[in-house]
Motif scaffolding. Structure first.
Motif, mmCIF file in Angstrom:
data_model
loop_
_atom_site.group_PDB
_atom_site.id
_atom_site.type_symbol
_atom_site.label_atom_id
_atom_site.label_comp_id
_atom_site.label_asym_id
_atom_site.label_seq_id
_atom_site.Cartn_x
_atom_site.Cartn_y
_atom_site.Cartn_z
ATOM 1 N N LEU A 282 -41.392 -23.284 16.334
ATOM 2 C CA LEU A 282 -41.156 -24.691 16.635
ATOM 3 C C LEU A 282 -39.904 -25.180 15.909
ATOM 4 O O LEU A 282 -39.709 -24.882 14.733
ATOM 5 N N ILE A 283 -39.097 -25.925 16.600
ATOM 6 C CA ILE A 283 -37.891 -26.489 15.995
ATOM 7 C C ILE A 283 -38.135 -27.972 15.730
ATOM 8 O O ILE A 283 -38.537 -28.711 16.633
ATOM 9 N N PHE A 284 -37.891 -28.372 14.496
ATOM 10 C CA PHE A 284 -38.009 -29.778 14.107
ATOM 11 C C PHE A 284 -36.645 -30.304 13.711
ATOM 12 O O PHE A 284 -35.813 -29.569 13.172
ATOM 13 N N GLN A 285 -36.445 -31.589 13.970
ATOM 14 C CA GLN A 285 -35.225 -32.290 13.569
ATOM 15 C C GLN A 285 -35.568 -33.207 12.414
ATOM 16 O O GLN A 285 -36.603 -33.867 12.424
ATOM 17 N N VAL A 286 -34.674 -33.241 11.429
ATOM 18 C CA VAL A 286 -34.829 -34.106 10.268
ATOM 19 C C VAL A 286 -33.855 -35.271 10.449
ATOM 20 O O VAL A 286 -32.817 -35.118 11.089
ATOM 21 N N ASP A 287 -34.168 -36.415 9.843
ATOM 22 C CA ASP A 287 -33.292 -37.586 9.994
ATOM 23 C C ASP A 287 -31.883 -37.356 9.452
ATOM 24 O O ASP A 287 -30.957 -38.075 9.804
ATOM 25 N N THR A 288 -31.706 -36.335 8.625
ATOM 26 C CA THR A 288 -30.373 -36.012 8.085
ATOM 27 C C THR A 288 -29.514 -35.268 9.099
ATOM 28 O O THR A 288 -28.342 -35.012 8.858
ATOM 29 N N GLY A 289 -30.147 -34.870 10.229
ATOM 30 C CA GLY A 289 -29.431 -34.072 11.222
ATOM 31 C C GLY A 289 -29.781 -32.591 11.112
ATOM 32 O O GLY A 289 -29.485 -31.806 12.006
ATOM 33 N N GLU A 290 -30.409 -32.210 9.988
ATOM 34 C CA GLU A 290 -30.816 -30.815 9.814
ATOM 35 C C GLU A 290 -31.887 -30.463 10.844
ATOM 36 O O GLU A 290 -32.701 -31.292 11.239
ATOM 37 N N ARG A 291 -31.861 -29.220 11.267
ATOM 38 C CA ARG A 291 -32.908 -28.686 12.133
ATOM 39 C C ARG A 291 -33.529 -27.508 11.396
ATOM 40 O O ARG A 291 -32.827 -26.772 10.708
ATOM 41 N N VAL A 292 -34.835 -27.358 11.540
ATOM 42 C CA VAL A 292 -35.545 -26.282 10.846
ATOM 43 C C VAL A 292 -36.490 -25.585 11.818
ATOM 44 O O VAL A 292 -36.926 -26.169 12.810
ATOM 45 N N LEU A 293 -36.802 -24.336 11.499
ATOM 46 C CA LEU A 293 -37.777 -23.555 12.259
ATOM 47 C C LEU A 293 -39.097 -23.578 11.507
ATOM 48 O O LEU A 293 -39.119 -23.347 10.296
ATOM 49 N N VAL A 294 -40.168 -23.851 12.214
ATOM 50 C CA VAL A 294 -41.512 -23.835 11.641
ATOM 51 C C VAL A 294 -42.335 -22.836 12.439
ATOM 52 O O VAL A 294 -42.409 -22.925 13.669
ATOM 53 N N MET A 295 -42.918 -21.862 11.727
ATOM 54 C CA MET A 295 -43.725 -20.822 12.380
ATOM 55 C C MET A 295 -45.186 -20.978 11.992
ATOM 56 O O MET A 295 -45.522 -20.989 10.809
ATOM 57 N N LEU A 296 -46.033 -21.094 13.013
ATOM 58 C CA LEU A 296 -47.471 -21.247 12.847
ATOM 59 C C LEU A 296 -48.170 -20.254 13.758
ATOM 60 O O LEU A 296 -47.594 -19.805 14.751
ATOM 61 N N GLY A 297 -49.429 -19.950 13.437
ATOM 62 C CA GLY A 297 -50.231 -19.140 14.336
ATOM 63 C C GLY A 297 -50.500 -19.920 15.615
ATOM 64 O O GLY A 297 -50.508 -21.157 15.610
ATOM 65 N N GLY A 298 -50.749 -19.218 16.695
ATOM 66 C CA GLY A 298 -50.966 -19.845 17.991
ATOM 67 C C GLY A 298 -52.122 -20.826 18.018
ATOM 68 O O GLY A 298 -52.142 -21.728 18.835
ATOM 69 N N ASP A 299 -53.072 -20.656 17.099
ATOM 70 C CA ASP A 299 -54.239 -21.549 17.062
ATOM 71 C C ASP A 299 -54.136 -22.578 15.938
ATOM 72 O O ASP A 299 -55.110 -23.226 15.605
ATOM 73 N N GLN A 300 -52.966 -22.695 15.338
ATOM 74 C CA GLN A 300 -52.802 -23.589 14.191
ATOM 75 C C GLN A 300 -51.928 -24.798 14.521
ATOM 76 O O GLN A 300 -51.035 -24.722 15.363
ATOM 77 N N ARG B 132 -32.905 -23.319 7.416
ATOM 78 C CA ARG B 132 -34.207 -23.112 6.767
ATOM 79 C C ARG B 132 -35.285 -22.812 7.800
ATOM 80 O O ARG B 132 -35.384 -23.482 8.826
ATOM 81 N N SER B 133 -36.076 -21.791 7.488
ATOM 82 C CA SER B 133 -37.213 -21.396 8.320
ATOM 83 C C SER B 133 -38.447 -21.401 7.433
ATOM 84 O O SER B 133 -38.395 -20.949 6.286
ATOM 85 N N PHE B 134 -39.562 -21.897 7.966
ATOM 86 C CA PHE B 134 -40.814 -21.987 7.213
ATOM 87 C C PHE B 134 -41.899 -21.208 7.945
ATOM 88 O O PHE B 134 -42.033 -21.314 9.160
ATOM 89 N N LEU B 135 -42.691 -20.440 7.179
ATOM 90 C CA LEU B 135 -43.804 -19.674 7.742
ATOM 91 C C LEU B 135 -45.095 -20.130 7.088
ATOM 92 O O LEU B 135 -45.175 -20.220 5.855
ATOM 93 N N GLU B 136 -46.093 -20.418 7.906
ATOM 94 C CA GLU B 136 -47.420 -20.791 7.412
ATOM 95 C C GLU B 136 -47.995 -19.636 6.596
ATOM 96 O O GLU B 136 -48.085 -18.498 7.068
ATOM 97 N N ALA B 137 -48.393 -19.936 5.361
ATOM 98 C CA ALA B 137 -48.825 -18.921 4.394
ATOM 99 C C ALA B 137 -49.998 -18.065 4.866
ATOM 100 O O ALA B 137 -50.040 -16.866 4.597
ATOM 101 N N SER B 138 -50.949 -18.652 5.585
ATOM 102 C CA SER B 138 -52.132 -17.889 5.994
ATOM 103 C C SER B 138 -51.776 -16.734 6.934
ATOM 104 O O SER B 138 -52.547 -15.786 7.073
ATOM 105 N N LEU B 139 -50.612 -16.788 7.562
ATOM 106 C CA LEU B 139 -50.217 -15.698 8.457
ATOM 107 C C LEU B 139 -49.938 -14.402 7.700
ATOM 108 O O LEU B 139 -49.948 -13.322 8.283
ATOM 109 N N LEU B 140 -49.714 -14.510 6.397
ATOM 110 C CA LEU B 140 -49.507 -13.294 5.594
ATOM 111 C C LEU B 140 -50.769 -12.440 5.542
ATOM 112 O O LEU B 140 -50.710 -11.262 5.209
#
Length: 166
Positions: free
Chosen positions: A47-65, A111-119
């Protein structure tokens, strides 16, 4: 067929398995997981999110999360974030929503973020960059390939940044 995401992993010597499923499969992580015979949790949503600063980040979650909004905002460091519109996603990643790879397209300081439980999963699936192509990769290698920051995005009761749990 080698896609740019495969070439990136090959170049970095990061092991993976390329799997294909029918391009007729209905969109969505659950449908990909079902088509390839693994759990919905193992199908990574990119998932790509936009921040009010203009930054864009990647967020990775499990399909059921789903991310807890407060955790996501704390991880990103802004209260003003939103899901990126499809045209912004395409401009940011070079891909259309539905099969965005978790790696290879990010500029140096992205910046890319991964949900910890996926480990805790033995293997994860992420889009190969083309609908019908999935990359199976260990959580550790996904973190390495995507240069992800591992954070708790789904559990309200736990700290967002794992090292702050003590």
């Amino acid at each position: 067929m080698k896609l740019p995401s495969h070439l990136y992993l090959d170049e970095k010597n990061i092991p993976y398995e390329a799997l294909s499923f029918s391009p007729e499969t209905e969109k969505g992580a659950a449908n990909v997981a079902h088509a390839l015979g693994f759990s919905e949790r193992q199908a990574v949503k990119t998932l790509i999110f936009q921040v009010d600063t203009g930054e864009r980040v990647l967020v990775m979650l499990g399909g059921d999360q789903n991310a807890v909004s407060g955790n996501l905002k704390k991880a990103i460091g802004s209260r003003n974030i939103q899901m990126a519109a499809p045209d912004v996603v395409k401009e940011t990643t070079g891909y259309i929503i539905g099969s965005i790879p978790a790696f290879h397209w990010q500029p140096e300081n992205f910046r890319s973020f991964l949900e910890a439980s996926l480990l805790n999963e033995p293997i994860l699936g992420t889009g190969g960059g083309q609908w019908g192509e999935e990359i199976m990769i260990t959580p550790e290698n996904l973190v390495k390939a995507s240069r992800a920051i591992v954070v708790n995005l789904t559990d309200r009761e736990r700290a967002v940044f794992l090292n702050s749990e003590g």
